[in-house]
Design a protein around this motif. Structure first.
Motif, PDB file in Angstrom:
ATOM      1  N   HIS A 116      15.791  11.117   6.471  1.00 43.81           N
ATOM      2  CA  HIS A 116      16.805  10.513   7.320  1.00 43.81           C
ATOM      3  C   HIS A 116      16.106  10.003   8.571  1.00 43.81           C
ATOM      4  O   HIS A 116      15.495  10.787   9.313  1.00 43.81           O
ATOM      5  CB  HIS A 116      17.893  11.515   7.698  1.00 43.81           C
ATOM      6  CG  HIS A 116      18.962  10.936   8.585  1.00 43.81           C
ATOM      7  ND1 HIS A 116      19.985  10.157   8.087  1.00 43.81           N
ATOM      8  CD2 HIS A 116      19.146  10.988   9.925  1.00 43.81           C
ATOM      9  CE1 HIS A 116      20.761   9.771   9.082  1.00 43.81           C
ATOM     10  NE2 HIS A 116      20.265  10.267  10.214  1.00 43.81           N
ATOM     11  N   ASN A 117      16.183   8.693   8.791  1.00 43.87           N
ATOM     12  CA  ASN A 117      15.472   8.065   9.905  1.00 43.87           C
ATOM     13  C   ASN A 117      14.002   8.494   9.893  1.00 43.87           C
ATOM     14  O   ASN A 117      13.312   8.263   8.921  1.00 43.87           O
ATOM     15  CB  ASN A 117      16.159   8.378  11.233  1.00 43.87           C
ATOM     16  CG  ASN A 117      17.553   7.767  11.309  1.00 43.87           C
ATOM     17  OD1 ASN A 117      17.839   6.770  10.643  1.00 43.87           O
ATOM     18  ND2 ASN A 117      18.418   8.333  12.127  1.00 43.87           N
ATOM     19  N   ASN A 118      13.536   9.128  10.954  1.00 38.42           N
ATOM     20  CA  ASN A 118      12.129   9.511  11.037  1.00 38.42           C
ATOM     21  C   ASN A 118      11.857  10.942  10.582  1.00 38.42           C
ATOM     22  O   ASN A 118      10.770  11.476  10.822  1.00 38.42           O
ATOM     23  CB  ASN A 118      11.620   9.349  12.476  1.00 38.42           C
ATOM     24  CG  ASN A 118      11.686   7.912  12.938  1.00 38.42           C
ATOM     25  OD1 ASN A 118      11.472   6.990  12.152  1.00 38.42           O
ATOM     26  ND2 ASN A 118      12.000   7.718  14.207  1.00 38.42           N
ATOM     27  N   TYR A 119      12.824  11.552   9.898  1.00 38.53           N
ATOM     28  CA  TYR A 119      12.679  12.951   9.516  1.00 38.53           C
ATOM     29  C   TYR A 119      12.676  13.103   7.996  1.00 38.53           C
ATOM     30  O   TYR A 119      13.378  12.392   7.274  1.00 38.53           O
ATOM     31  CB  TYR A 119      13.777  13.799  10.159  1.00 38.53           C
ATOM     32  CG  TYR A 119      13.649  13.782  11.658  1.00 38.53           C
ATOM     33  CD1 TYR A 119      12.790  14.653  12.304  1.00 38.53           C
ATOM     34  CD2 TYR A 119      14.342  12.846  12.414  1.00 38.53           C
ATOM     35  CE1 TYR A 119      12.633  14.608  13.677  1.00 38.53           C
ATOM     36  CE2 TYR A 119      14.188  12.791  13.796  1.00 38.53           C
ATOM     37  CZ  TYR A 119      13.324  13.677  14.411  1.00 38.53           C
ATOM     38  OH  TYR A 119      13.168  13.619  15.773  1.00 38.53           O
ATOM     39  N   TYR A 179      10.787  22.492   4.271  1.00 42.22           N
ATOM     40  CA  TYR A 179      10.189  22.171   5.566  1.00 42.22           C
ATOM     41  C   TYR A 179      10.754  20.856   6.091  1.00 42.22           C
ATOM     42  O   TYR A 179      10.985  19.917   5.318  1.00 42.22           O
ATOM     43  CB  TYR A 179       8.665  22.060   5.454  1.00 42.22           C
ATOM     44  CG  TYR A 179       7.968  23.387   5.320  1.00 42.22           C
ATOM     45  CD1 TYR A 179       7.442  24.035   6.442  1.00 42.22           C
ATOM     46  CD2 TYR A 179       7.850  24.006   4.087  1.00 42.22           C
ATOM     47  CE1 TYR A 179       6.808  25.268   6.322  1.00 42.22           C
ATOM     48  CE2 TYR A 179       7.221  25.240   3.963  1.00 42.22           C
ATOM     49  CZ  TYR A 179       6.702  25.859   5.079  1.00 42.22           C
ATOM     50  OH  TYR A 179       6.080  27.078   4.968  1.00 42.22           O
ATOM     51  N   LEU A 180      10.960  20.817   7.395  1.00 45.95           N
ATOM     52  CA  LEU A 180      11.390  19.607   8.099  1.00 45.95           C
ATOM     53  C   LEU A 180      10.213  19.083   8.906  1.00 45.95           C
ATOM     54  O   LEU A 180       9.586  19.836   9.660  1.00 45.95           O
ATOM     55  CB  LEU A 180      12.558  19.931   9.039  1.00 45.95           C
ATOM     56  CG  LEU A 180      12.982  18.830  10.029  1.00 45.95           C
ATOM     57  CD1 LEU A 180      13.629  17.660   9.312  1.00 45.95           C
ATOM     58  CD2 LEU A 180      13.937  19.403  11.077  1.00 45.95           C
ATOM     59  N   ILE A 181       9.894  17.785   8.747  1.00 42.58           N
ATOM     60  CA  ILE A 181       8.820  17.180   9.532  1.00 42.58           C
ATOM     61  C   ILE A 181       9.308  15.872  10.138  1.00 42.58           C
ATOM     62  O   ILE A 181      10.313  15.297   9.717  1.00 42.58           O
ATOM     63  CB  ILE A 181       7.557  16.901   8.679  1.00 42.58           C
ATOM     64  CG1 ILE A 181       7.857  15.846   7.612  1.00 42.58           C
ATOM     65  CG2 ILE A 181       7.015  18.169   8.078  1.00 42.58           C
ATOM     66  CD1 ILE A 181       6.618  15.325   6.900  1.00 42.58           C
ATOM     67  N   PRO A 230       0.820  -1.221   0.000  1.00 37.42           N
ATOM     68  CA  PRO A 230       0.000   0.000   0.000  1.00 37.42           C
ATOM     69  C   PRO A 230       0.849   1.265   0.000  1.00 37.42           C
ATOM     70  O   PRO A 230       2.018   1.252   0.401  1.00 37.42           O
ATOM     71  CB  PRO A 230      -0.811  -0.125   1.293  1.00 37.42           C
ATOM     72  CG  PRO A 230       0.028  -0.993   2.179  1.00 37.42           C
ATOM     73  CD  PRO A 230       0.720  -1.965   1.265  1.00 37.42           C
ATOM     74  N   ILE A 231       0.232   2.356  -0.425  1.00 35.26           N
ATOM     75  CA  ILE A 231       0.890   3.664  -0.467  1.00 35.26           C
ATOM     76  C   ILE A 231       0.302   4.543   0.620  1.00 35.26           C
ATOM     77  O   ILE A 231      -0.918   4.603   0.786  1.00 35.26           O
ATOM     78  CB  ILE A 231       0.710   4.305  -1.853  1.00 35.26           C
ATOM     79  CG1 ILE A 231       1.504   3.516  -2.898  1.00 35.26           C
ATOM     80  CG2 ILE A 231       1.147   5.770  -1.845  1.00 35.26           C
ATOM     81  CD1 ILE A 231       1.262   3.947  -4.310  1.00 35.26           C
ATOM     82  N   GLU A 232       1.180   5.210   1.379  1.00 34.98           N
ATOM     83  CA  GLU A 232       0.739   6.039   2.498  1.00 34.98           C
ATOM     84  C   GLU A 232       1.195   7.479   2.311  1.00 34.98           C
ATOM     85  O   GLU A 232       2.328   7.739   1.913  1.00 34.98           O
ATOM     86  CB  GLU A 232       1.276   5.493   3.826  1.00 34.98           C
ATOM     87  CG  GLU A 232       0.802   4.085   4.145  1.00 34.98           C
ATOM     88  CD  GLU A 232       1.360   3.583   5.466  1.00 34.98           C
ATOM     89  OE1 GLU A 232       2.021   4.369   6.166  1.00 34.98           O
ATOM     90  OE2 GLU A 232       1.136   2.403   5.782  1.00 34.98           O
ATOM     91  N   GLN A 233       0.325   8.426   2.645  1.00 31.92           N
ATOM     92  CA  GLN A 233       0.660   9.844   2.590  1.00 31.92           C
ATOM     93  C   GLN A 233       1.557  10.211   3.762  1.00 31.92           C
ATOM     94  O   GLN A 233       1.353   9.759   4.890  1.00 31.92           O
ATOM     95  CB  GLN A 233      -0.614  10.681   2.624  1.00 31.92           C
ATOM     96  CG  GLN A 233      -0.399  12.182   2.478  1.00 31.92           C
ATOM     97  CD  GLN A 233      -1.707  12.961   2.448  1.00 31.92           C
ATOM     98  OE1 GLN A 233      -2.775  12.371   2.286  1.00 31.92           O
ATOM     99  NE2 GLN A 233      -1.622  14.275   2.593  1.00 31.92           N
ATOM    100  N   VAL A 234       2.567  11.037   3.502  1.00 29.76           N
ATOM    101  CA  VAL A 234       3.527  11.441   4.533  1.00 29.76           C
ATOM    102  C   VAL A 234       3.320  12.898   4.953  1.00 29.76           C
ATOM    103  O   VAL A 234       3.337  13.224   6.137  1.00 29.76           O
ATOM    104  CB  VAL A 234       4.977  11.259   4.039  1.00 29.76           C
ATOM    105  CG1 VAL A 234       5.975  11.773   5.071  1.00 29.76           C
ATOM    106  CG2 VAL A 234       5.243   9.800   3.719  1.00 29.76           C
ATOM    107  N   VAL A 235       3.133  13.787   3.987  1.00 33.25           N
ATOM    108  CA  VAL A 235       3.041  15.219   4.253  1.00 33.25           C
ATOM    109  C   VAL A 235       1.585  15.664   4.208  1.00 33.25           C
ATOM    110  O   VAL A 235       0.858  15.344   3.266  1.00 33.25           O
ATOM    111  CB  VAL A 235       3.883  16.018   3.235  1.00 33.25           C
ATOM    112  CG1 VAL A 235       3.709  17.515   3.451  1.00 33.25           C
ATOM    113  CG2 VAL A 235       5.353  15.636   3.345  1.00 33.25           C
ATOM    114  N   PHE A 236       1.168  16.420   5.233  1.00 35.32           N
ATOM    115  CA  PHE A 236      -0.210  16.909   5.316  1.00 35.32           C
ATOM    116  C   PHE A 236      -0.267  18.425   5.373  1.00 35.32           C
ATOM    117  O   PHE A 236      -1.253  19.006   5.759  1.00 35.32           O
ATOM    118  CB  PHE A 236      -0.905  16.302   6.545  1.00 35.32           C
ATOM    119  CG  PHE A 236      -1.028  14.804   6.466  1.00 35.32           C
ATOM    120  CD1 PHE A 236      -2.140  14.214   5.882  1.00 35.32           C
ATOM    121  CD2 PHE A 236      -0.018  13.986   6.953  1.00 35.32           C
ATOM    122  CE1 PHE A 236      -2.246  12.831   5.789  1.00 35.32           C
ATOM    123  CE2 PHE A 236      -0.118  12.609   6.863  1.00 35.32           C
ATOM    124  CZ  PHE A 236      -1.240  12.022   6.285  1.00 35.32           C
TER     125      PHE A 236
END
Length: 418
Positions: A328-331, A351-353, A311-317
């Motif tokens: 990098h890792n969780n960022y 932007y960094l999330i 499945p494909i998941e959205q990362v940026v909201f």
């Protein structure tokens, strides 16, 4: 423990806090101060070149209070430096030999009143002197046991627009002080290092209106054609072992992301969307990818395991026009277009999330900022800042909230890798 080591261990330790914000934790007294000089001899002008780059490196590191000294004797006046509250003293001496040049660097710990580093750096190509400065900075940084700045010694590979329909590929240091053109025969774009040793690159060459992916050895000059595709053919990411590639191909019109096996030549289509899927990058120890797609009706960032039917998941909201992503890792750092100007340049900010919570931090505030890429240690992000007639490579030191720009005069950078 000597005073410098103790002082640095207490210095402004910047840590990732539990809410994923980069916090400044002030546990300390001061940052070590360092004075940089070069020996006043017949090769002083050459030593001055190394000196200038080294000053910049130490400032970019964020680990020193840097004091300029210029010409000096090799040995420090300890009494004077103690009075001036200087902790470290660096002196550069350059000697010319038949085989090239030799730069001798002496590092003194003023508080210990001792020579703590006496090292020679040799070069057979004088134009590579910026890398001597970078290596000196890394060695001085290691002496105080600061977080690594090894990324400074890596080569940058970039595609630069030098004329209408003509892009050259160059290698450089991160400051663009050293530059060498390695490919200059047409439209050459999207270079990507093929291995961690930085001996080979992939790039896309336009041949008779077809994009062709080529592998090129920067030392031998040997080129190998990998594949070509209608419309689009780009290597966007290379696995850590160099055996797998993520490519954007469009054999049937719509660009999709493919997983390519370097040894067998087999490719597996990872996305199958009647729209735009591009810029795949390996994540999670090369078991998944992060990429850009317009499947929401506008460009945004998604992830997918490297399994054909995963499945494909959205990362940026946040934002409605997001592109060019790195992780990098969780960022994750991505580019977001923030204006819609039909008659002039738009604003693109970085932007960094965190993928673990709702943390978001804007890294740039104005201009056209694109193609971010994390350093291997995750402490820095490099990007391209474009203006109307030239580009600059930018370096964001995340833990220190500092950005440094290195312009390439009158030349636009199309893309880069480090």
């Amino acid at each position: 423990m000597n005073k410098i080591l103790f002082s640095f261990l207490c210095v402004l330790n910047l840590l990732w806090s539990v809410d994923a914000t980069i916090d400044l934790v002030k546990t300390i007294q001061k940052t070590p101060s360092i004075q940089v000089t070069y020996l006043d001899n017949k090769n002083a002008n050459y030593a001055k070149n190394i000196y200038k780059v080294l000053l910049g490196d130490l400032k970019v590191s964020g680990h020193f209070l840097v004091r300029e000294g210029e010409k000096s004797k090799a040995n420090p006046d300890y009494t004077e430096f103690v009075q001036n509250k200087t902790d470290l003293f660096v002196n550069i001496e350059v000697l010319r030999e038949e085989s090239g040049i030799r730069a001798i660097v002496r590092l003194y710990d003023i508080n210990m009143q001792n020579l703590v580093l006496n090292k020679a750096y040799t070069l057979d190509d004088e134009k590579l002197y910026p890398f001597v400065a970078h290596k000196i900075a890394i060695d001085v940084n290691e002496y105080i046991k600061a977080p690594s700045i090894d990324w400074m010694k890596r080569y940058i590979v970039l595609s630069a627009n030098v004329d209408s329909g003509k892009n050259d590929i160059l290698i450089s240091d991160y400051t663009l002080t050293y530059r060498k053109t390695i490919i200059n025969d047409g439209l050459n774009i999207f270079p990507k290092w093929a291995n961690t040793e930085q001996t080979e690159i992939y790039y896309t060459k336009i041949i008779k209106n077809y994009p062709v992916i080529i592998k090129y050895n920067v030392y031998t000059g040997v080129s190998t054609e990998i594949l070509k595709s209608k419309g689009m053919a780009i290597v966007s990411s290379v696995s850590k072992d160099g055996k797998k590639l993520l490519m954007t191909l469009s054999p049937n019109g719509d660009p999709d992301i493919y997983l390519y096996d370097v040894e067998s030549g087999e490719k597996i289509q990872m996305t199958k969307y009647r729209g735009i899927d591009v810029s795949g990058n390996f994540i999670d120890n090369d078991t998944a990818m992060i990429f850009v797609s317009d499947r929401l009706g506008y460009p945004n960032v998604f992830t997918k395991k490297l399994e054909e039917n995963a499945p494909i998941e959205q990362v940026v909201f946040h934002g409605k026009n997001n592109s060019s992503v790195t992780s990098h890792n969780n960022y994750v750092v991505y580019t977001s277009r923030e204006t819609n100007n039909e008659f002039g340049p738009n604003v693109f900010n970085l932007y960094l999330i965190s993928t673990q919570n709702d943390f978001i931090r804007r890294l740039t505030t104005n201009g056209i900022n694109q193609l971010p890429k994390f350093s291997d240690d995750g402490d820095s992000v490099m990007f391209i800042k474009n203006s109307w007639n030239q580009s600059a490579l930018g370096v964001i030191r995340l833990n220190y909230n500092k950005t440094y720009l290195f312009p390439l005069n009158k030349i636009q950078i199309q893309s880069f890798d480090w």
